[in-house]
Design a protein around this motif. Structure first.
Motif, PDB file in Angstrom:
ATOM      1  N   ALA B 110      -0.598  -7.226  -8.631  1.00  0.00           N
ATOM      2  CA  ALA B 110      -1.578  -7.298  -8.077  1.00  0.00           C
ATOM      3  C   ALA B 110      -1.672  -8.075  -6.604  1.00  0.00           C
ATOM      4  CB  ALA B 110      -2.712  -8.297  -9.594  1.00  0.00           C
ATOM      5  N   LEU B 113      -0.581  -6.042  -4.026  1.00  0.00           N
ATOM      6  CA  LEU B 113      -1.589  -5.471  -3.500  1.00  0.00           C
ATOM      7  C   LEU B 113      -2.281  -6.858  -2.581  1.00  0.00           C
ATOM      8  CD1 LEU B 113      -2.887  -2.906  -3.734  1.00  0.00           C
ATOM      9  CD2 LEU B 113      -3.469  -3.243  -5.961  1.00  0.00           C
ATOM     10  N   LYS B 114      -2.732  -8.012  -3.129  1.00  0.00           N
ATOM     11  CA  LYS B 114      -3.563  -9.026  -2.376  1.00  0.00           C
ATOM     12  C   LYS B 114      -3.462  -9.176  -0.820  1.00  0.00           C
ATOM     13  CE  LYS B 114      -6.026 -12.572  -4.297  1.00  0.00           C
ATOM     14  NZ  LYS B 114      -6.244 -13.538  -5.705  1.00  0.00           N
ATOM     15  N   LEU B 149      -4.225   4.104   0.915  1.00  0.00           N
ATOM     16  CA  LEU B 149      -4.097   4.301   0.461  1.00  0.00           C
ATOM     17  C   LEU B 149      -2.742   4.074  -0.622  1.00  0.00           C
ATOM     18  CD1 LEU B 149      -6.827   7.006  -0.462  1.00  0.00           C
ATOM     19  CD2 LEU B 149      -6.936   4.780  -0.946  1.00  0.00           C
ATOM     20  N   ILE B 152      -1.697   1.215  -2.554  1.00  0.00           N
ATOM     21  CA  ILE B 152      -1.664   1.270  -4.161  1.00  0.00           C
ATOM     22  C   ILE B 152      -0.283   2.098  -5.431  1.00  0.00           C
ATOM     23  CG2 ILE B 152      -3.766   0.522  -4.530  1.00  0.00           C
ATOM     24  CD1 ILE B 152      -4.581   3.329  -4.824  1.00  0.00           C
ATOM     25  N   LYS B 153       0.016   2.636  -4.061  1.00  0.00           N
ATOM     26  CA  LYS B 153       1.554   3.318  -4.649  1.00  0.00           C
ATOM     27  C   LYS B 153       1.766   2.855  -5.966  1.00  0.00           C
ATOM     28  CE  LYS B 153      -0.232   7.752  -2.683  1.00  0.00           C
ATOM     29  NZ  LYS B 153      -0.789   8.284  -2.942  1.00  0.00           N
ATOM     30  N   ARG B 155       1.632   0.367  -7.935  1.00  0.00           N
ATOM     31  CA  ARG B 155       0.771   0.417  -8.348  1.00  0.00           C
ATOM     32  C   ARG B 155       0.501   1.617  -9.363  1.00  0.00           C
ATOM     33  NH1 ARG B 155      -2.050   0.192 -12.583  1.00  0.00           N
ATOM     34  NH2 ARG B 155      -3.769  -1.120 -12.822  1.00  0.00           N
TER      35      ARG B 155
END
Lengths: 212, 171
Positions: B110, B113-114, B149, B152-153, B155
């Motif tokens: 996370a 990602l952030k 996108l 996010i892979k 994740r």
């Protein structure tokens, strides 16, 4: 579990996570995610991005007393939520939900093909289709997007072969003739955002009648 | 959130409320909902957080992701006056010990990602916000090729690993 080879494209999953997918497509996505771990993981990843966007949203001041009102309500009864329909046979929970727990009510479409329309509105329509082995669904183009999820059996068309759990995404440019594979009848969940157009005369005349 | 879930801790809930309720209000109002109705929705969402806390799984979702989903479901149900189609819940073993390694991995993912989102150019970030606030159709999302996108892979891989792990335990 058979191997699912055709998954939900990212844009559709993101729109579903954001709640901006028309209801018929949302049902197909929910049904596919129910049986596909890859897409469940992908959906959870999209939800994580959504969570970060929520975290990054500028806070809006709350009115006086709202917090204490909510804290007072914690002891109250939990809001009733209707029990959700469980999976039944080949039909995932969200499909059983749309069927309201009953088995499909098949209506003949000719050639042994049958359908049960789950919903039809300005948003588009979603139906279950039953296609006997070796039978073709008439050549049709699309006014918009069509999502087809295989629940039993298989079908193949110009774009490839689709088995249980596979999702075909067809847009207006695809004119295809899906043919059910050998074995048990092919049952699929199909959603469109526009009426299907058939390319031969008779089905086109029947189209308003059957709403296919 | 775990204090709310496991100990029904009201002070912890009040903290969650202070953090999320104003953001939820801003989030909901962005779609054109008036302040009064937005607060009603915030209230319902926060009460759902309290009552359904037992469904929160820290190895599967960040608190923000879980609350995001509750808020979106609620907004859609109100707008459509019918229930949004939702995937089946995964039947998880309620006795299973929380997987600390998974929770840590999820937290790290996370953060990753952030940071990836923070590094985006302003207009790209704007597109992400619009997409996940439900302002873009799926056609618009797929037309925006700039949408990262790909970030996010990893994740997704992590989530998949965890789901496979869970299901293996259940067999």
């Amino acid at each position: 579990m058979t191997t699912i080879r055709h998954h939900i494209p990212d844009a559709l999953l993101a729109a579903y996570a954001a709640g901006n997918l028309p209801q018929p497509f949302a049902l197909v996505v929910a049904a596919h995610v129910s049986i596909c771990l890859d897409c469940r993981a992908a959906l959870e990843a999209h939800q994580a991005v959504g969570g970060l966007v929520l975290e990054g949203t500028a806070p809006e001041g709350l009115s006086d007393g709202m917090k204490s009102r909510v804290l007072d309500l914690l002891d109250g009864p939990a809001p009733a939520s209707a029990p959700r329909q469980p999976r039944s046979g080949i039909y995932p929970g969200p499909v059983m939900e749309a069927l309201k727990g009953r088995p499909p009510r098949w209506k003949p479409l000719g050639g042994g093909v049958r359908q049960d329309i789950l919903s039809a509105s300005d948003d588009g329509s979603v139906r279950l289709l039953y296609i006997p082995a070796g039978q073709a669904v008439p050549d049709h183009g699309h006014g918009g997007l069509e999502l087809t999820l295989v629940l039993q059996g298989s079908f193949s068309d110009e774009t490839g072969q689709y088995g249980v759990g596979d999702l075909e995404v067809a847009d207006e440019n695809l004119e295809h003739v899906p043919i059910a594979g050998a074995g048990p009848p092919c049952i699929c969940l199909a959603a469109t955002d526009a009426p299907l157009r058939f390319n031969s005369l008779i089905p086109r005349l029947l189209q308003p009648l059957f709403r296919i | 959130m775990l204090a709310v879930r496991d100990r029904r801790d009201r002070a912890a809930f009040a903290e969650l409320f202070d953090h999320f309720a104003p953001r939820l209000k801003g989030f909901i109002m962005r779609r054109g909902t008036g302040a009064g109705q937005a607060e009603e929705i915030v209230q319902e969402v926060m009460l759902t957080v309290w009552h359904k806390a037992d469904q929160f799984d820290p190895a599967r979702a960040q608190v923000s992701a879980w609350i995001y989903q509750i808020a979106r479901n609620r907004q859609i149900d109100i707008a459509r006056k019918e229930n949004r189609p939702l995937p089946e819940e995964l039947a998880e073993d309620p006795e299973a010990e929380p997987d600390a390694a998974q929770m840590l991995a999820l937290e790290q993912e996370a953060q990753h990602l952030k940071r990836a989102l923070a590094k985006l150019k302003h207009d790209q970030r704007e597109i992400i916000e619009q997409a996940y606030m439900g302002e873009l159709t799926h056609q618009e999302i797929s037309a925006r090729t700039g949408l990262p996108l790909g970030t996010i892979k990893s994740r997704i891989r992590l989530g998949l690993e965890r789901l496979r792990h869970d299901l293996k335990d259940m067999r």
